[in-house]
Design a protein around this motif. Structure first.
Motif, mmCIF file in Angstrom:
data_model
loop_
_atom_site.group_PDB
_atom_site.id
_atom_site.type_symbol
_atom_site.label_atom_id
_atom_site.label_comp_id
_atom_site.label_asym_id
_atom_site.label_seq_id
_atom_site.Cartn_x
_atom_site.Cartn_y
_atom_site.Cartn_z
ATOM 1 N N ASP A 130 0.819 -1.213 0.000
ATOM 2 C CA ASP A 130 0.000 0.000 0.000
ATOM 3 C C ASP A 130 0.856 1.269 0.000
ATOM 4 N N ILE A 131 2.176 1.123 0.007
ATOM 5 C CA ILE A 131 3.065 2.281 0.028
ATOM 6 C C ILE A 131 3.118 2.889 -1.376
ATOM 7 N N PRO A 132 2.695 4.139 -1.551
ATOM 8 C CA PRO A 132 2.570 4.729 -2.905
ATOM 9 C C PRO A 132 3.860 4.662 -3.712
ATOM 10 N N GLU A 133 4.996 4.917 -3.072
ATOM 11 C CA GLU A 133 6.269 4.901 -3.801
ATOM 12 C C GLU A 133 6.562 3.504 -4.361
ATOM 13 N N PHE A 134 6.210 2.482 -3.601
ATOM 14 C CA PHE A 134 6.435 1.117 -4.068
ATOM 15 C C PHE A 134 5.494 0.779 -5.222
ATOM 16 N N VAL A 135 4.250 1.222 -5.102
ATOM 17 C CA VAL A 135 3.282 0.984 -6.183
ATOM 18 C C VAL A 135 3.770 1.637 -7.478
ATOM 19 N N THR A 136 4.264 2.876 -7.372
ATOM 20 C CA THR A 136 4.779 3.577 -8.548
ATOM 21 C C THR A 136 5.962 2.854 -9.153
ATOM 22 N N TYR A 137 6.905 2.454 -8.305
ATOM 23 C CA TYR A 137 8.085 1.731 -8.792
ATOM 24 C C TYR A 137 7.680 0.456 -9.522
ATOM 25 N N VAL A 179 8.329 -8.517 3.589
ATOM 26 C CA VAL A 179 9.591 -7.773 3.588
ATOM 27 C C VAL A 179 9.347 -6.405 4.204
ATOM 28 N N SER A 180 10.255 -5.949 5.048
ATOM 29 C CA SER A 180 10.103 -4.659 5.712
ATOM 30 C C SER A 180 10.208 -3.514 4.713
ATOM 31 N N PRO A 181 9.617 -2.356 5.021
ATOM 32 C CA PRO A 181 9.683 -1.205 4.106
ATOM 33 C C PRO A 181 11.113 -0.786 3.787
ATOM 34 N N SER A 182 11.977 -0.764 4.786
ATOM 35 C CA SER A 182 13.340 -0.295 4.542
ATOM 36 C C SER A 182 14.098 -1.248 3.623
ATOM 37 N N ARG A 183 13.912 -2.553 3.829
ATOM 38 C CA ARG A 183 14.606 -3.519 2.971
ATOM 39 C C ARG A 183 14.043 -3.467 1.551
ATOM 40 N N ALA A 184 12.731 -3.405 1.426
ATOM 41 C CA ALA A 184 12.140 -3.309 0.086
ATOM 42 C C ALA A 184 12.597 -2.039 -0.617
ATOM 43 N N ALA A 185 12.663 -0.928 0.122
ATOM 44 C CA ALA A 185 13.105 0.337 -0.460
ATOM 45 C C ALA A 185 14.543 0.238 -0.949
#
Length: 253
Positions: A130-137, A179-185
């Motif tokens: 649900d994190i917008p930046e991840f959806v965009t990527y 996966v945690s947000p920081s690791r996915a990022a």
């Protein structure tokens, strides 16, 4: 190493559950810098494990980690025959997503197994966040791969196929990994540095939005919580070669 560490436990469990006996000769398909090859070797302890890749740069990195029983060779995994075959086991992780005809690739690999040999493949089925930046990527990555004739979610594609030439399907499941947000990022930001070089991506998205996304991912690396916020679905398939002649072709061309 980040990619290897993220998926190691899931892949190790899948490999163990798919193989009944220790193989004599095992192959890692598209070995990259060698992490998956060593994972395969340490999990099953084959007499010999060979990592194949057609990138000389990756092979140079992988070969620096070679041991007496784990080696690496330059070979296009879309072409047969493979050196040193037939194999007791072949393993491919996140390889089919880069190939335009996954079913034909699987059948070609099956043709390089001995009768009774096992092919196991692990591919992305889904990525949910649900994190917008991840959806965009993910939208950018998916559109780039589609433009190239490939699929980010190739696991969903192969998961519906029930027949693969001269082989029987032993298992066909989806495993889920949080996966945690920081690791996915970190993973996404590393990949974005390569993706943004694509002429198609630059033309479709533009330089400024790509730069903003890069900065947003860097910020998520810095402040991301430890709770899983991304869920990977991993298609895990195991196929056994039957006796008799294979229907696999000499190449995918």
């Amino acid at each position: 190493m980040l990619l290897a560490e993220t998926y190691a436990d899931s892949s190790r469990a899948f490999i163990r559950n798919s193989v009944d006996s220790r193989p004599h000769l095992a192959a890692d398909l598209g070995c990259g810098p060698g992490s998956t090859t060593h994972l395969l070797a340490s999990t099953l302890n084959p007499d010999r494990t060979i990592g194949f890749d057609n990138s000389k740069n990756f092979l140079a990195l992988a070969s620096a980690t070679a041991t007496g029983s784990t080696t690496f060779e330059l070979h296009d995994i879309t072409k047969a025959p493979f050196p040193h075959g037939p194999f007791d086991l072949m393993f491919g992780r996140f390889v089919l997503t880069h190939l335009q005809d996954p079913k034909s690739a699987i059948e070609l690999w099956i043709s390089q197994l001995r009768p009774g040999g096992i092919l196991i493949v692990e591919e992305v089925e889904s990525i949910e966040s649900d994190i917008p930046e991840f959806v965009t990527y993910l939208e950018i990555l998916q559109s780039m791969l589609a433009h190239q004739g490939n699929s980010l979610y190739v696991g969903a594609q192969i998961g519906t196929i029930t027949e693969f030439g001269n082989a029987q399907l032993k298992s066909n499941d989806v495993a889920y990994l949080g996966v945690s947000p920081s690791r996915a990022a970190r993973m996404f930001q590393m990949n974005l540095s390569t993706i943004r070089k694509s002429e198609f991506v630059r033309g479709r998205i533009g330089s400024e939005p790509l730069e903003r996304l890069d900065q947003d991912l860097l910020e998520l690396i810095r402040v991301g919580s430890g709770n899983p916020a991304v869920r990977w679905g991993l298609r895990q398939m195991a196929l056994e070669r039957l006796t008799g002649e294979s229907t696999g072709s000499d190449s995918l061309e």
